[in-house]
Design a protein around this motif. Structure first.
Motif, PDB file in Angstrom:
ATOM      1  N   THR A  49     -19.579  -7.944  43.550  1.00 42.50           N
ATOM      2  CA  THR A  49     -19.145  -9.347  43.557  1.00 42.50           C
ATOM      3  C   THR A  49     -18.056  -9.626  42.534  1.00 42.50           C
ATOM      4  O   THR A  49     -16.953  -9.980  42.880  1.00 42.50           O
ATOM      5  CB  THR A  49     -20.330 -10.289  43.294  1.00 42.50           C
ATOM      6  N   ARG A  50     -18.369  -9.504  41.249  1.00 42.28           N
ATOM      7  CA  ARG A  50     -17.377  -9.765  40.199  1.00 42.28           C
ATOM      8  C   ARG A  50     -17.781  -9.020  38.928  1.00 42.28           C
ATOM      9  O   ARG A  50     -18.931  -8.667  38.725  1.00 42.28           O
ATOM     10  CB  ARG A  50     -17.266 -11.251  39.922  1.00 42.28           C
ATOM     11  N   LEU A  51     -16.795  -8.822  38.065  1.00 42.76           N
ATOM     12  CA  LEU A  51     -17.005  -8.213  36.758  1.00 42.76           C
ATOM     13  C   LEU A  51     -16.755  -9.282  35.705  1.00 42.76           C
ATOM     14  O   LEU A  51     -15.665  -9.855  35.639  1.00 42.76           O
ATOM     15  CB  LEU A  51     -16.044  -7.036  36.558  1.00 42.76           C
ATOM     16  N   ASN A  52     -17.758  -9.577  34.911  1.00 49.89           N
ATOM     17  CA  ASN A  52     -17.628 -10.606  33.886  1.00 49.89           C
ATOM     18  C   ASN A  52     -16.798 -10.107  32.709  1.00 49.89           C
ATOM     19  O   ASN A  52     -16.965  -8.980  32.256  1.00 49.89           O
ATOM     20  CB  ASN A  52     -19.000 -11.044  33.378  1.00 49.89           C
ATOM     21  N   ILE A  53     -15.907 -10.958  32.227  1.00 45.92           N
ATOM     22  CA  ILE A  53     -15.152 -10.707  31.010  1.00 45.92           C
ATOM     23  C   ILE A  53     -15.815 -11.555  29.933  1.00 45.92           C
ATOM     24  O   ILE A  53     -15.986 -12.757  30.106  1.00 45.92           O
ATOM     25  CB  ILE A  53     -13.667 -11.118  31.165  1.00 45.92           C
ATOM     26  N   ARG A  54     -16.206 -10.918  28.839  1.00 47.85           N
ATOM     27  CA  ARG A  54     -16.978 -11.602  27.804  1.00 47.85           C
ATOM     28  C   ARG A  54     -16.180 -11.753  26.516  1.00 47.85           C
ATOM     29  O   ARG A  54     -15.285 -10.964  26.237  1.00 47.85           O
ATOM     30  CB  ARG A  54     -18.262 -10.831  27.538  1.00 47.85           C
ATOM     31  N   ALA A  55     -16.507 -12.776  25.737  1.00 49.17           N
ATOM     32  CA  ALA A  55     -15.814 -13.050  24.475  1.00 49.17           C
ATOM     33  C   ALA A  55     -16.008 -11.899  23.491  1.00 49.17           C
ATOM     34  O   ALA A  55     -15.122 -11.581  22.709  1.00 49.17           O
ATOM     35  CB  ALA A  55     -16.311 -14.356  23.875  1.00 49.17           C
ATOM     36  N   ALA A  56     -17.161 -11.266  23.516  1.00 54.67           N
ATOM     37  CA  ALA A  56     -17.492 -10.112  22.673  1.00 54.67           C
ATOM     38  C   ALA A  56     -18.417  -9.228  23.508  1.00 54.67           C
ATOM     39  O   ALA A  56     -18.978  -9.697  24.507  1.00 54.67           O
ATOM     40  CB  ALA A  56     -18.194 -10.574  21.399  1.00 54.67           C
ATOM     41  N   PRO A  57     -18.567  -7.968  23.144  1.00 52.10           N
ATOM     42  CA  PRO A  57     -19.529  -7.148  23.888  1.00 52.10           C
ATOM     43  C   PRO A  57     -20.904  -7.831  23.912  1.00 52.10           C
ATOM     44  O   PRO A  57     -21.411  -8.263  22.883  1.00 52.10           O
ATOM     45  CB  PRO A  57     -19.578  -5.843  23.095  1.00 52.10           C
ATOM     46  N   ARG A  58     -21.446  -8.003  25.099  1.00 53.11           N
ATOM     47  CA  ARG A  58     -22.721  -8.694  25.338  1.00 53.11           C
ATOM     48  C   ARG A  58     -22.673 -10.176  24.967  1.00 53.11           C
ATOM     49  O   ARG A  58     -23.700 -10.823  24.792  1.00 53.11           O
ATOM     50  CB  ARG A  58     -23.870  -8.017  24.605  1.00 53.11           C
ATOM     51  N   GLY A  59     -21.465 -10.746  24.834  1.00 53.60           N
ATOM     52  CA  GLY A  59     -21.310 -12.150  24.470  1.00 53.60           C
ATOM     53  C   GLY A  59     -21.261 -13.062  25.689  1.00 53.60           C
ATOM     54  O   GLY A  59     -21.594 -12.666  26.811  1.00 53.60           O
ATOM     55  N   ARG A  60     -20.787 -14.278  25.472  1.00 53.18           N
ATOM     56  CA  ARG A  60     -20.725 -15.250  26.568  1.00 53.18           C
ATOM     57  C   ARG A  60     -19.579 -14.908  27.519  1.00 53.18           C
ATOM     58  O   ARG A  60     -18.558 -14.358  27.122  1.00 53.18           O
ATOM     59  CB  ARG A  60     -20.570 -16.665  26.031  1.00 53.18           C
ATOM     60  N   VAL A  61     -19.742 -15.275  28.783  1.00 52.35           N
ATOM     61  CA  VAL A  61     -18.749 -14.995  29.815  1.00 52.35           C
ATOM     62  C   VAL A  61     -17.593 -15.987  29.689  1.00 52.35           C
ATOM     63  O   VAL A  61     -17.823 -17.198  29.635  1.00 52.35           O
ATOM     64  CB  VAL A  61     -19.380 -15.083  31.228  1.00 52.35           C
ATOM     65  N   VAL A  62     -16.351 -15.459  29.626  1.00 47.66           N
ATOM     66  CA  VAL A  62     -15.172 -16.328  29.508  1.00 47.66           C
ATOM     67  C   VAL A  62     -14.257 -16.236  30.726  1.00 47.66           C
ATOM     68  O   VAL A  62     -13.404 -17.095  30.921  1.00 47.66           O
ATOM     69  CB  VAL A  62     -14.363 -16.030  28.224  1.00 47.66           C
ATOM     70  N   ASP A  63     -14.403 -15.201  31.535  1.00 52.23           N
ATOM     71  CA  ASP A  63     -13.555 -15.015  32.711  1.00 52.23           C
ATOM     72  C   ASP A  63     -14.219 -13.983  33.608  1.00 52.23           C
ATOM     73  O   ASP A  63     -15.307 -13.500  33.316  1.00 52.23           O
ATOM     74  CB  ASP A  63     -12.162 -14.551  32.285  1.00 52.23           C
ATOM     75  N   LYS A  64     -13.542 -13.633  34.709  1.00 53.96           N
ATOM     76  CA  LYS A  64     -14.094 -12.639  35.635  1.00 53.96           C
ATOM     77  C   LYS A  64     -12.968 -11.918  36.359  1.00 53.96           C
ATOM     78  O   LYS A  64     -11.864 -12.429  36.490  1.00 53.96           O
ATOM     79  CB  LYS A  64     -15.043 -13.281  36.627  1.00 53.96           C
TER      80      LYS A  64
END
Length: 106
Positions: A49-64
């Protein structure tokens, strides 16, 4: 959705004045802007479906990113994570390296 991602890539290229390379992908993003930037180029693989881009490793999702999307980022590994650019202009973060295939180096 598809049009907005393509348009965002074209706007990013126009703003930076850099070279624009339009590539054909197999996923929902049929064209993705990959600017001439230092670092490594990646393609999103093994994602349904999608790959989450996170603010930090294991952090909050900021993009995909979506299957077949191409992006660029740092060649340096942060454990099993890679620092990459997302779909929005100027959005950077971390993606899990298992889902990224290195397709080149700048």
């Amino acid at each position: 959705m598809r049009f907005s991602r393509i348009a965002a890539g074209l706007v990013a290229a126009a703003i930076t004045g850099g070279g624009l390379v339009v590539t054909a992908g197999t996923g929902p993003a049929s064209a993705t802007a990959v600017l001439d930037r230092p670092g490594c180029r990646y393609r999103v693989v093994r994602v349904q479906t999608r790959l989450n881009i996170r603010a930090a490793p294991r952090g909050r999702v900021v993009d995909k990113l979506y299957p077949g999307d191409r992006t660029w980022g740092s060649c340096k590994a942060f454990g099993t994570w890679r620092r990459v650019h997302g779909t929005h202009v100027g959005r950077r973060g971390f993606a899990f390296g298992h889902y990224l295939k290195k397709i080149g180096r700048r």
